[in-house]
Design a protein around this motif. Structure first.
Motif, mmCIF file in Angstrom:
data_model
loop_
_atom_site.group_PDB
_atom_site.id
_atom_site.type_symbol
_atom_site.label_atom_id
_atom_site.label_comp_id
_atom_site.label_asym_id
_atom_site.label_seq_id
_atom_site.Cartn_x
_atom_site.Cartn_y
_atom_site.Cartn_z
ATOM 1 N N GLY A 1 -5.038 13.392 -4.773
ATOM 2 C CA GLY A 1 -4.431 13.362 -6.098
ATOM 3 C C GLY A 1 -5.189 12.303 -6.993
ATOM 4 O O GLY A 1 -5.783 11.609 -6.542
ATOM 5 N N GLN A 2 -4.821 12.461 -8.290
ATOM 6 C CA GLN A 2 -5.214 11.475 -9.389
ATOM 7 C C GLN A 2 -4.463 10.669 -10.061
ATOM 8 O O GLN A 2 -3.234 11.268 -10.303
ATOM 9 N N GLY B 1 -2.378 2.127 -8.202
ATOM 10 C CA GLY B 1 -2.343 1.597 -6.991
ATOM 11 C C GLY B 1 -1.819 2.757 -6.102
ATOM 12 O O GLY B 1 -1.727 2.593 -4.898
ATOM 13 N N PHE B 2 -1.534 3.967 -6.428
ATOM 14 C CA PHE B 2 -0.894 5.039 -5.720
ATOM 15 C C PHE B 2 -1.089 6.500 -6.325
ATOM 16 O O PHE B 2 -0.906 6.567 -7.364
ATOM 17 N N ASN B 3 -1.715 7.229 -5.390
ATOM 18 C CA ASN B 3 -1.726 8.695 -5.835
ATOM 19 C C ASN B 3 -1.505 9.680 -4.797
ATOM 20 O O ASN B 3 -1.412 9.151 -3.522
ATOM 21 N N TYR B 4 -1.026 10.879 -4.895
ATOM 22 C CA TYR B 4 -0.664 11.754 -3.813
ATOM 23 C C TYR B 4 -1.091 13.212 -4.280
ATOM 24 O O TYR B 4 -1.264 13.611 -5.246
ATOM 25 N N ALA C 1 -2.286 11.091 0.623
ATOM 26 C CA ALA C 1 -1.635 10.102 -0.445
ATOM 27 C C ALA C 1 -2.958 8.648 -0.305
ATOM 28 O O ALA C 1 -3.486 8.635 0.730
ATOM 29 N N ASN C 2 -3.040 7.970 -1.435
ATOM 30 C CA ASN C 2 -3.881 7.013 -1.557
ATOM 31 C C ASN C 2 -3.123 5.666 -2.150
ATOM 32 O O ASN C 2 -2.453 6.023 -2.990
#
Length: 1013
Positions: free
Chosen positions: A238-239, A307-310, A337-338
């Motif tokens: 994800g971005q 701070g979060f992507n999926y 996810a990151n």
């Protein structure tokens, strides 16, 4: 694997480190020059080098706003550079304020390539690595992700096994030739950092890129599993930004690409004059669908914030096979996810995937039987036969459920081979991983990676009580069940260090890895059922156990192995001009003997070193504008290949010989079944590689050339040994040696581009040769351990154990060994070359001596393999085509051997038996080069016409990026080969044999739709 913003992190790090360590010298009569460095979008470039031409050690770097200050002579020339941008020289000429704009370098140079335990830009790569991005993949439906690469990577030969069978997802993959006799010959797959993951569990639509580590210096970081190369699969993530949903799908129709020409009923009556049973049957049509339909649908949702992507995706695929009852369905799901925490010092990456498939297999023997069955025979007896006991076929009608079965020993009605057998299976695979990376300092990063994979497979099979094939009728029904499970657990810890000192860039990696695999399973078979209603679902209902039927049985197993590794790597580059990369891995496996290495025991060392020189950065090339980049690479690396089985080094006991009568009952004797060899070790490959990479004409043309030599020693084989002193007559040991060498070439070009048109093309080609240096062991002399082995065993229609190939020291793998054909005599007899004891041609013969007159008559290995692609677009339309093929090599046409000879005792023949030279033949089968055909071919693998739909503002609120495509897969094949398809298995020790059992290859027509919502 790199999950953070590389460019941003690099800019901040460089700005901090270089401002501390870069020394600025002061000179008399200097001018303070202030300036700003920006990219072509007006964004400041942080950490750009600003140096004085000809003055070593004089310079500075730009700050967070791209600004710099420097005291220089008013006549000085400044050199401004930054990774990913073109270097620029600026004369000061008395100015005190400068604005510098750097243009990005060619995309190819900045392209990220994933290597072992990290990533590099293409300019930094020192080994032989090929990277294929999603936009360049082959189009259409592929059995598994490997199909995306066919014809895309020079030196990587990929052959789909099982023809068009949708249930067979296997490919034979061979990189730079055959390098093993009995070890693993397939590359190591690494899926998002997980080595050895199940490639079939990955949805091709989820893949971002596939990187192939081809040479030893690139692959050595993976130690004992890297002999056959390493393929890294990186999935999409994800971005940050607005949530986005994407759909892609297609509907397809498949037809048989080529049907072999056999005699029709009328032709059989006229040309053969055999038994006329009064029918008119096209056996291939009876067991195939005229059109097989397929569909696939994929939905992905991605997004994220600070701070979060999926990214999550679900894919569904359903394929009918060309064979009746052949089916395949699968569901693939993935979540990635990151996450960042601890003020962005901690980075977490999560990957979870699940796959499920259901399949119905068919036995490929049905297609062989369709070739050989009498076309005047009907599929079924007339129903009246079953009600008339006086009819000679009355019993056969009732035995075989009305099917018209022939009386021949090896000839069967092909229809009940499919309809009379239930053969189903299902598989489930789960893979989960978590990666945590902690920035201890701006230079030091600590990483931990955990993964867990588990999969299970269930199969059920039932031979109907009326099925003659495989004794279904004779055993009154045969049912079997099997179940297997595997687990793959991995933990890795790494410590990475990076630093920049002026023009010196260094990085280091230390790592530890431990992997545990376990697999188990069981199976059971029973016979003699009172009804077919249970199929394979009630094994206990069979009476075979009570009747002591020799087809009944049960079995179970469990095994495991461990792999422990320690590895290190150091990389250095000076001023983006000179690059050096060195690595070493110490790895041990429970599959090795305890004395595999005299010092390290079960552990081995696998070092590598490589370097590159970017000649473009030298003054003598910098001014040549048509050369955008030119780099020379060279490297050497050692990799290994572990045994394909566990416990080959230990002494085992098991059943030996026939039952004996002892104390009033039959007893199965047990004894030693293998010898101890505590020195059993890995196969070892040392590979040398030199390459050249170049980009020209404003990067419109890029080329890569590689030359390599690989020497693989300590090859595993089961050798004959003398008894005594050994307690058993064979032993696994490392004695073989094979050499491969070759050249690979690739070129990509932007041929034409204007406002409306773009045309791109690419070409890859490879030439490889090999030689078997050693196969004998030296344990004993003479026939026990000769310098050659006869391989390529074929069987069918009364022939068993016939070998058509010879593996011999001093000669290449793939040599066909038989008689040299001269002509067919007027009497219809074979005429072959006659040899003397020295192997010299001394005449001709129709009665060849099998121990003297056989010779090497051809080789299966192609001279050149390659692929070609072209992509063109005009406004909203685009067209892409991918070709692949080979030049040279031979194929043994086994179908022609058995069914293209009128002298063979078969119920039907290929039409070619009555054409050309074969029409004169009236002799028994003899293997010769008469049945070897040219394997050259050119295949249009896929061609796609696409249209990008313009959406109105109203529709764009709901749907964007809408695209419609029409794809034809396997559009055509140009070849002189008369068999089903010239693309036969090129792997192993017996390549180039086109066997009797097969599944037809399909031609597919697909209508696709993609859009974002």
């Amino acid at each position: 694997m790199n999950y953070f913003n590389v460019r941003k992190s690099k800019k901040v790090a460089l700005a901090f480190f270089l401002s501390v360590f870069f020394c600025v010298s002061a000179f008399a009569q200097q001018t303070l020059v202030k300036g700003v460095v920006e990219d072509d979008q007006g964004e400041p470039i942080i950490g750009a080098y600003v140096t004085v031409k000809g003055a070593a050690g004089v310079g500075t770097i730009t700050d967070y706003d791209g600004n710099f200050e420097l005291n220089v002579s008013s006549s000085a020339t400044l050199i401004v550079s930054y990774t990913g941008y073109q270097r620029k020289e600026i004369p000061v000429a008395g100015k005190t304020s400068l604005k510098v704009t750097l243009a990005e370098e060619a995309i190819g140079l900045n392209e990220v390539v994933f290597t072992g335990y990290g990533s590099q830009t293409k300019r930094e790569v020192t080994g032989s690595v090929s990277s294929v991005k999603a936009e360049s993949f082959n189009k259409g439906i592929v059995a598994n992700p490997v199909g995306l690469l066919q014809g895309k990577v020079a030196g990587l030969n990929i052959t789909k096994l099982g023809g068009g069978d949708p249930t067979n997802k296997d490919f034979n993959i061979q990189l730079r030739g055959v390098g093993s006799l009995k070890g693993n010959t397939q590359p190591l797959f690494i899926i998002d950092g997980v080595p050895g993951g199940d490639i079939n569990s990955v949805n091709p639509n989820d893949i971002e890129s596939i990187d192939v580590l081809k040479d030893g210096s690139a692959a050595a970081i993976y130690g004992t599993r890297a002999n056959a190369g390493v393929i890294l699969i990186t999935t999409k993530r994800g971005q940050e930004g607005k949530t986005k949903a994407e759909y892609s799908g297609s509907l397809g129709a498949d037809v048989i690409a080529k049907k072999l020409r056999v005699l029709t009923a009328d032709e059989y009556r006229n040309l053969v004059g055999g038994i006329d049973e009064g029918g008119n049957t096209d056996w291939l049509s009876e067991i195939t669908r005229p059109v097989a339909f397929s569909q696939q649908h994929n939905v992905a949702i991605s997004g994220g914030g600070k701070g979060f992507n999926y990214r999550g995706s679900v894919g569904y695929k359903s394929n009918q096979g060309l064979a009746i009852e052949s089916e395949y369905q699968e569901v693939l799901a993935r979540l990635a996810a990151n996450q960042k925490a601890l003020n962005d010092k901690l980075e977490l990456a999560y990957d979870f995937s699940y796959s499920h498939n259901d399949k119905t297999w068919v036995d490929y023997e049905a297609f062989n039987q369709a070739l050989k069955n009498n076309p005047t025979r009907s599929v079924f007896y007339d129903p009246s036969v079953g009600t008339d006991p006086s009819n000679p076929n009355y019993n056969k009608y009732n035995w075989y459920g009305g099917y018209n079965e022939p009386d021949g020993f090896s000839t069967y009605n092909p229809v009940p081979i499919i309809t009379g057998i239930d053969d189903d299976g299902r598989s489930d695979v789960f893979l989960g991983s978590v990666r945590a990376t902690l920035s201890l300092t701006n230079k030091l990063r600590l990483g931990t990676f955990l993964s867990y994979e588990t999969g299970n497979t269930w199969t059920g099979k039932y031979w109907d009580k009326t099925t003659r094939y495989n004794e279904g009728y004779a055993r009154n029904g045969i049912a079997s069940h099997s179940y297997s499970n595997y687990q793959n657990q991995l933990i890795e810890n790494t410590l990475q260090y990076t630093d920049q000192l002026a023009a010196h860039s260094i990085s280091g990696l230390l790592g530890q890895s431990y992997q545990y695999k376990m697999w188990n399973g069981f199976s059971a078979t029973n016979t003699d059922f009172i009804t077919n209603l249970y199929s394979y679902n009630n094994l206990g209902a069979g009476m075979g156990v009570k009747n002591n039927d020799d087809r009944i049985g049960m079995a179970s197993y469990q095994d495991s192995d461990n792999l422990a590794s320690f590895f290190a790597r150091a990389m250095y580059n000076y001023n983006q001009k000179y690059y050096v990369n060195a690595s070493i891995r110490m790895e041990g496996s429970s599959r090795f003997g305890p004395k595999a290495d005299p010092v390290l025991g079960r552990f081995g060392l696998f070092p590598a070193i490589s370097g590159s020189w970017r000649m473009k950065e030298e003054s003598f090339l910098r001014s040549i504008k048509d050369i955008n980049d030119l780099k020379i690479r060279a490297g050497v690396g050692v990799t290994g290949n572990m045994p394909s089985e566990t416990n080959l080094y230990i002494q085992k006991v098991g059943p030996t010989g026939d039952y004996v009568w002892l104390d009033g009952e039959f007893v199965q004797p047990w004894g030693i079944t293998s010898n101890t060899n505590e020195e059993l070790r890995w196969e070892k490959k040392t590979e040398y590689n030199i390459g050249i990479d170049g980009e020209f004409f404003n990067s419109k043309l890029s080329t890569t050339i590689d030359a390599y030599y690989r020497n693989t020693t300590d090859l595993l084989w089961q050798y004959n040994v003398p008894v005594p002193p050994y307690p058993y007559g064979s032993m696994w040991d490392n004695h073989g040696q094979v050499e491969n060498y070759g050249v690979e070439f690739s070129v990509n070009g932007n041929i034409f581009k204007n406002t409306d048109w773009t045309v791109d093309a690419g070409l890859v080609a490879a030439w490889n040769r090999n030689m078997v240096t050693r196969i004998s062991s030296g344990y004993s002399e003479g026939t026990d351990n000769p310098s050659f082995m006869d391989v390529g065993s074929i069987s069918g229609d009364g022939e068993t154990g016939v070998n058509v190939m010879r593996l011999e020291e001093g000669k290449p793998i793939g040599n066909f060994y038989g008689y040299k054909f001269i002509r067919i005599s007027d009497e219809g007899k074979w005429v072959f070359e006659k040899l003397n004891a020295a192997g010299e041609v001394v005449g001709e013969t129709s009665s060849p001596n099998p121990s003297r007159d056989k010779q090497v008559i051809g080789n299966a290995q192609p001279l050149v393999t390659g692929g070609f692609n072209i992509n063109a677009s005009y406004k909203q339309f685009d067209l892409s085509a991918n070709f692949r093929g080979q030049i040279g090599g031979k194929i043994f046409n086994q179908k022609s051997y058995f069914y293209g000879n009128k002298g063979s005792a078969t119920d039907n023949y290929l039409y070619s038996a009555f054409e050309g030279e074969a029409a004169k033949l009236n002799d028994s089968r003899q293997f010769s080069d008469f049945y070897l055909e040219d394997a050259s071919y050119l295949r249009l693998n896929d061609v796609t016409l696409g249209y990008n739909v313009k959406t109105s503002p109203e529709i764009a609120k709901y749907f964007t990026d809408m695209r419609v495509t029409f794809t034809v897969q396997n559009a055509f094949v140009l070849t002189s080969y008369t068999g089903v398809d010239p693309e036969v298995n090129q792997g192993g020790l017996d390549p180039g044999i086109d066997g009797l059992n097969y599944y037809p290859k399909q031609r597919s027509f697909l209508l696709g739709l993609n859009f974002t919502f």
